[in-house]
Design a protein around this motif. Structure first.
Motif, mmCIF file in Angstrom:
data_model
loop_
_atom_site.group_PDB
_atom_site.id
_atom_site.type_symbol
_atom_site.label_atom_id
_atom_site.label_comp_id
_atom_site.label_asym_id
_atom_site.label_seq_id
_atom_site.Cartn_x
_atom_site.Cartn_y
_atom_site.Cartn_z
ATOM 1 N N LEU A 3 0.846 -1.186 0.000
ATOM 2 C CA LEU A 3 0.000 0.000 0.000
ATOM 3 C C LEU A 3 0.888 1.245 0.000
ATOM 4 O O LEU A 3 1.989 1.226 0.548
ATOM 5 N N ARG A 4 0.372 2.305 -0.583
ATOM 6 C CA ARG A 4 1.076 3.590 -0.525
ATOM 7 C C ARG A 4 0.159 4.633 0.103
ATOM 8 O O ARG A 4 -1.052 4.609 -0.142
ATOM 9 N N LEU A 5 0.756 5.511 0.894
ATOM 10 C CA LEU A 5 -0.033 6.568 1.548
ATOM 11 C C LEU A 5 0.628 7.911 1.298
ATOM 12 O O LEU A 5 1.811 8.102 1.655
ATOM 13 N N TYR A 6 -0.087 8.820 0.697
ATOM 14 C CA TYR A 6 0.392 10.201 0.585
ATOM 15 C C TYR A 6 0.195 10.868 1.941
ATOM 16 O O TYR A 6 -0.920 10.913 2.470
ATOM 17 N N ASP A 7 1.311 11.363 2.479
ATOM 18 C CA ASP A 7 1.391 11.744 3.888
ATOM 19 C C ASP A 7 1.968 13.162 3.967
ATOM 20 O O ASP A 7 3.083 13.417 3.487
ATOM 21 N N LEU A 8 1.218 14.065 4.572
ATOM 22 C CA LEU A 8 1.648 15.467 4.636
ATOM 23 C C LEU A 8 3.009 15.604 5.331
ATOM 24 O O LEU A 8 3.211 15.077 6.430
ATOM 25 N N ALA A 9 3.937 16.328 4.696
ATOM 26 C CA ALA A 9 5.267 16.569 5.267
ATOM 27 C C ALA A 9 5.539 18.066 5.330
ATOM 28 O O ALA A 9 4.940 18.856 4.586
ATOM 29 N N GLY A 10 6.442 18.434 6.247
ATOM 30 C CA GLY A 10 6.880 19.819 6.342
ATOM 31 C C GLY A 10 8.097 20.053 5.467
ATOM 32 O O GLY A 10 8.341 19.309 4.508
ATOM 33 N N ALA A 49 -4.133 13.787 -7.890
ATOM 34 C CA ALA A 49 -5.306 14.118 -8.718
ATOM 35 C C ALA A 49 -6.158 12.882 -8.994
ATOM 36 O O ALA A 49 -7.388 12.977 -9.105
ATOM 37 N N ALA A 50 -5.506 11.724 -9.069
ATOM 38 C CA ALA A 50 -6.249 10.489 -9.355
ATOM 39 C C ALA A 50 -7.277 10.174 -8.269
ATOM 40 O O ALA A 50 -8.193 9.377 -8.478
ATOM 41 N N ASP A 61 -4.121 1.554 -3.260
ATOM 42 C CA ASP A 61 -4.106 0.095 -3.081
ATOM 43 C C ASP A 61 -4.324 -0.509 -4.472
ATOM 44 O O ASP A 61 -5.447 -0.580 -4.968
ATOM 45 N N GLY A 62 -3.196 -0.914 -5.094
ATOM 46 C CA GLY A 62 -3.283 -1.393 -6.473
ATOM 47 C C GLY A 62 -3.742 -0.251 -7.365
ATOM 48 O O GLY A 62 -3.126 0.823 -7.374
ATOM 49 N N ASP A 63 -4.850 -0.448 -8.044
ATOM 50 C CA ASP A 63 -5.323 0.625 -8.927
ATOM 51 C C ASP A 63 -6.396 1.497 -8.266
ATOM 52 O O ASP A 63 -7.014 2.333 -8.915
ATOM 53 N N LYS A 64 -6.599 1.280 -6.974
ATOM 54 C CA LYS A 64 -7.605 2.086 -6.261
ATOM 55 C C LYS A 64 -6.957 3.263 -5.538
ATOM 56 O O LYS A 64 -5.978 3.096 -4.820
#
Lengths: 230, 230
Positions: A3-10, A49-50, A61-64
């Motif tokens: 899984l990948r998670l876009y995670d807010l960073a400073g 954007a996706a 999660d995969g293509d989701k």
């Protein structure tokens, strides 16, 4: 597939401070799911954007592509059914929604203490965006918004009375062990801890002791984060 | 044997207005349990001495005397297992405790609006007791305590934002059907409605619509009570 998670960073890629991402980080750990976190800044709208919108957390999660922390939590619960439950059953899932609402109000209550600390720690390219959007939201310059925060601290701590009463009676909101309700409310506490040196919770406060128990969970996942009371 | 519940009453025996008794009234109805309610006044300490303390609700089940609403709810759940669950499972029970804490803070938030209305409606023999104990608690005469309540109403309504957000998303705190969490938070609303003509909740407010749904449950048990917006 991980899984990948876009995670807010400073400004520092390791300074992860979103209250909404942190609840998902702990939810993923609760589900024993490995995740690759991707540092993301407020203005990186194109990268997510996706997901059909412009805020994190975004889980891939995969293509989701899944956005919104409550939606993500429900997705994880329904998709990874063999892993430990985030909610603890159908009724508990419904009862958990209000904890999300409470956490949102906690974000609003904490923001007047740490808004300027956030401004100073976001990436250079985010600074104008953050100031403009937040000043529009709060209706004044961030400097004025956080003024006299020491004098407001007692009222903030008093506002945690219901949480304090509950956490005197049981170790976690979910009972003897934490559930998503805990992670939802923990998020704002970890947000403050990661982005601001300002001490919101008094030593010995049952709310702080609960926060600290959550910092220690999952091998100290949240405690090891780049933060100010490490 | 029919259960008996000592239930706080005003000057009129039918004016039942305790926020803590109301949650138990609905919990008993949820469990399909018949109950004989006994009107009780603040100073009738002797009548409930067998419970080991001096506050209602007190439930009498055979030779058992049970006090404290959270204790009573747990007693009902554990004793009447074949009846519909008040909590919805073990995790849900733990998650419900915080709703009790939230309801306590709601009692504290509503009291500055209705304190004087209560004083005027309690039984004659309770009036001195009520004034003395409450003025000691709030640190001022009740008249001063409720002053300018109109000007404080907007802030009170704003403080219900988390509840409002949740109840926009689902009909009850417990989901599609109410649970003890709903009854716990409903108690303070019914308290105000039964003892004071002051309108706390705006028409159309999702919190009021939720309250009204609960008024209609169990054949209108709570709606039929002697109250001010009947």
């Amino acid at each position: 597939m991980t899984l990948r998670l876009y995670d807010l960073a400073g400004a520092e890629p390791d300074r992860r401070f979103s209250p909404y991402c942190w609840r998902i980080r702990l939810a993923l750990a609760h589900k024993n799911l490995a995740v690759e976190t991707i540092p993301w800044r407020f203005t990186d709208k194109a990268a997510i954007a996706a997901s059909g919108q412009g805020l994190v957390p975004v889980l891939v999660d995969g293509d989701k592509w899944i956005a919104d922390s409550w939606t993500i939590a429900n997705y994880l619960e329904d998709t990874y059914r063999d892993a430990p439950s985030l909610f603890g059953g159908a009724a508990a899932r419904s009862l958990t929604r209000h904890y999300s609402s409470l956490a949102d109000s906690l974000v609003a209550a904490i923001f007047p203490f740490i808004a300027l600390d956030i401004l100073h720690r976001v990436a250079d390219r985010d600074r104008d965006y953050f100031r403009t959007t937040r000043e529009q939201r709060v209706g004044k310059p961030l400097e004025a918004f956080v003024a006299d925060r020491e004098s407001r601290l007692a009222a903030f701590r008093a506002s945690l009375a219901p949480l304090r009463a509950t956490l005197k009676a049981q170790p976690f909101l979910g009972g003897d062990e934490p559930l998503y309700a805990d992670y939802a409310v923990f998020g704002p506490m970890q947000w403050a801890r990661c982005i601001s040196p300002f001490v919101l919770l008094e030593e010995g406060d049952p709310v702080r002791l609960w926060r600290d128990r959550l910092l220690d969970r999952f091998g100290g996942l949240a405690r090891k984060a780049l933060a100010y009371d490490a």
